[in-house]
Design a protein around this motif. Structure first.
Motif, PDB file in Angstrom:
ATOM      1  N   LEU A 183     -22.632 -77.850 -42.742  1.00  0.00           N
ATOM      2  CA  LEU A 183     -23.188 -77.360 -43.997  1.00  0.00           C
ATOM      3  C   LEU A 183     -22.092 -77.303 -45.052  1.00  0.00           C
ATOM      4  N   PHE A 184     -22.446 -77.727 -46.250  1.00  0.00           N
ATOM      5  CA  PHE A 184     -21.489 -77.768 -47.357  1.00  0.00           C
ATOM      6  C   PHE A 184     -21.892 -76.750 -48.424  1.00  0.00           C
ATOM      7  N   LEU A 236     -24.991 -82.354 -43.162  1.00  0.00           N
ATOM      8  CA  LEU A 236     -24.743 -83.624 -42.487  1.00  0.00           C
ATOM      9  C   LEU A 236     -25.120 -83.415 -41.029  1.00  0.00           C
ATOM     10  N   LEU A 237     -25.951 -84.311 -40.506  1.00  0.00           N
ATOM     11  CA  LEU A 237     -26.408 -84.227 -39.120  1.00  0.00           C
ATOM     12  C   LEU A 237     -25.573 -85.174 -38.270  1.00  0.00           C
ATOM     13  N   SER A 261     -14.945 -81.455 -49.370  1.00  0.00           N
ATOM     14  CA  SER A 261     -14.730 -82.134 -48.096  1.00  0.00           C
ATOM     15  C   SER A 261     -14.872 -83.647 -48.235  1.00  0.00           C
ATOM     16  N   LYS A 262     -14.114 -84.368 -47.442  1.00  0.00           N
ATOM     17  CA  LYS A 262     -14.202 -85.842 -47.473  1.00  0.00           C
ATOM     18  C   LYS A 262     -15.537 -86.340 -46.942  1.00  0.00           C
ATOM     19  N   TYR A 263     -16.269 -85.467 -46.244  1.00  0.00           N
ATOM     20  CA  TYR A 263     -17.566 -85.858 -45.696  1.00  0.00           C
ATOM     21  C   TYR A 263     -18.731 -85.554 -46.646  1.00  0.00           C
ATOM     22  N   PHE A 264     -18.424 -84.896 -47.758  1.00  0.00           N
ATOM     23  CA  PHE A 264     -19.496 -84.446 -48.646  1.00  0.00           C
ATOM     24  C   PHE A 264     -20.334 -85.599 -49.176  1.00  0.00           C
ATOM     25  N   SER A 265     -19.715 -86.746 -49.416  1.00  0.00           N
ATOM     26  CA  SER A 265     -20.439 -87.889 -49.989  1.00  0.00           C
ATOM     27  C   SER A 265     -21.535 -88.402 -49.055  1.00  0.00           C
ATOM     28  N   GLN A 266     -21.450 -88.056 -47.755  1.00  0.00           N
ATOM     29  CA  GLN A 266     -22.459 -88.499 -46.788  1.00  0.00           C
ATOM     30  C   GLN A 266     -23.590 -87.480 -46.614  1.00  0.00           C
TER      31      GLN A 266
END
Length: 217
Positions: A148-149, A136-137, A192-197
């Motif tokens: 990074l995931f 995610l940038l 992570s809750k941000y993974f979907s993005q």
């Protein structure tokens, strides 16, 4: 007046000597390289000894300098001069590259360049497939922050994942960009809750370039 003039000459002499001393370390390295060009070009025949000698010669310029060899293509090899990701050694990379001689079988490259395809990695007992890493940038001042995931990431093994993350980013973006244009770097699990993005890591180079192009307009 004579004393002042003499003092000026001493200062000037010291300055000139300092510059030539610095230049001579790079000259010395390239003279050594040219004299050993045939061995270096075929380093696989005695890799350990050649690499030890080469590293020692480079470190006479700056202790943080390191190198990479590329494969032979069309009768030539790339020789990469790297700062090992240490920003304080960037000037030494630049000065060494600037003084490189013209040798028919060599292509000089300053800083580790982008590589494609991205390499799968194994470090500290962990294996990571580059195509399974996502990113995610985000804006970070005049830089780009990167999250990074990793599947299975946990804080207890942050060191191992961190080492692999920096190797992956170096390959994806190149050494110079990671130090000069990347801001924060965070690691998250795929929970992570941000993974979907997030997006697949192989898309990062194009997205990164577009991000900075858009900021330039």
């Amino acid at each position: 007046m004579k004393k002042a003039f003499a003092g000026a000459l001493i200062v000037m002499g010291f300055s000139l000597f300092g510059n030539s001393a610095k230049a001579s370390s790079e000259d010395r390295f390239w003279s050594w390289f040219a004299a050993n060009e045939a061995r270096l070009f075929e380093f696989e025949k005695d890799q350990e000894a050649i690499f030890d000698s080469l590293q020692a010669e480079l470190q006479r310029i700056n202790s943080d300098l390191t190198f990479e060899f590329g494969p032979v293509k069309d009768g030539a090899r790339e020789f990469v001069i790297s700062a090992g990701g240490i920003k304080s050694a960037f000037a030494a990379v630049e000065s060494t590259y600037a003084m490189a001689p013209s040798l028919k079988r060599w292509v000089w490259v300053k800083f580790r360049p982008r590589r494609w395809p991205l390499s799968d990695l194994e470090y500290g007992g962990k294996k990571v497939r580059a195509e399974e890493v996502r990113y995610l940038l985000a804006k970070d001042g005049d830089r780009a922050g990167i999250v990074l995931f990793f599947d299975g990431y946990n804080e207890q093994e942050k060191g191992a994942y961190g080492q692999m993350a920096y190797l992956l980013l170096d390959e994806a973006l190149g050494e110079y960009a990671v130090e000069a244009q990347v801001g924060f770097i965070e690691f998250h699990s795929t929970e992570s809750k941000y993974f979907s993005q997030s997006s697949p890591l192989p898309e990062l180079p194009q997205h990164f370039d577009e991000y900075f192009r858009s900021r330039a307009h």
